[in-house]
Design a protein around this motif. Structure first.
Motif, mmCIF file in Angstrom:
data_model
loop_
_atom_site.group_PDB
_atom_site.id
_atom_site.type_symbol
_atom_site.label_atom_id
_atom_site.label_comp_id
_atom_site.label_asym_id
_atom_site.label_seq_id
_atom_site.Cartn_x
_atom_site.Cartn_y
_atom_site.Cartn_z
ATOM 1 N N ARG A 7 42.508 35.320 8.762
ATOM 2 C CA ARG A 7 42.872 36.542 8.063
ATOM 3 C C ARG A 7 44.249 37.017 8.527
ATOM 4 O O ARG A 7 44.559 36.943 9.712
ATOM 5 N N PRO A 8 45.060 37.517 7.612
ATOM 6 C CA PRO A 8 46.407 37.971 7.992
ATOM 7 C C PRO A 8 46.397 39.123 9.008
ATOM 8 O O PRO A 8 47.320 39.244 9.801
ATOM 9 N N ASP A 9 45.356 39.913 8.992
ATOM 10 C CA ASP A 9 45.299 41.048 9.919
ATOM 11 C C ASP A 9 44.578 40.706 11.217
ATOM 12 O O ASP A 9 44.288 41.574 12.024
ATOM 13 N N ALA A 10 44.290 39.429 11.427
ATOM 14 C CA ALA A 10 43.594 39.005 12.650
ATOM 15 C C ALA A 10 44.526 39.159 13.840
ATOM 16 O O ALA A 10 45.727 38.904 13.737
ATOM 17 N N PRO A 11 43.984 39.601 14.963
ATOM 18 C CA PRO A 11 44.819 39.774 16.168
ATOM 19 C C PRO A 11 45.339 38.463 16.720
ATOM 20 O O PRO A 11 44.837 37.433 16.549
#
Length: 57
Positions: A53-57
């Motif tokens: 996911r693009p918002d994954a840390p």
């Protein structure tokens, strides 16, 4: 009961208790590893998707 078992063996009572603790924690470790393996086997695709996911840390 524990003192009786310790007295019947060549181990001291403290060694007997130490062995009980080691056996107990070893069993817990084995169970934890097995649970982690099941989690990965059953949900690895979902976890991989989360990692992409693009918002994954």
């Amino acid at each position: 009961m524990g003192r009786d078992a310790g007295a019947r063996s060549t181990w001291t009572f403290n060694t007997y208790v130490e062995r009980l603790i080691v056996e107990d924690t070893t069993g817990a470790c084995v169970a934890g590893v097995a649970a982690a393996q099941r989690l990965l086997a059953e949900h690895s695709g979902y976890l991989d998707d989360l990692g992409r996911r693009p918002d994954a840390p």
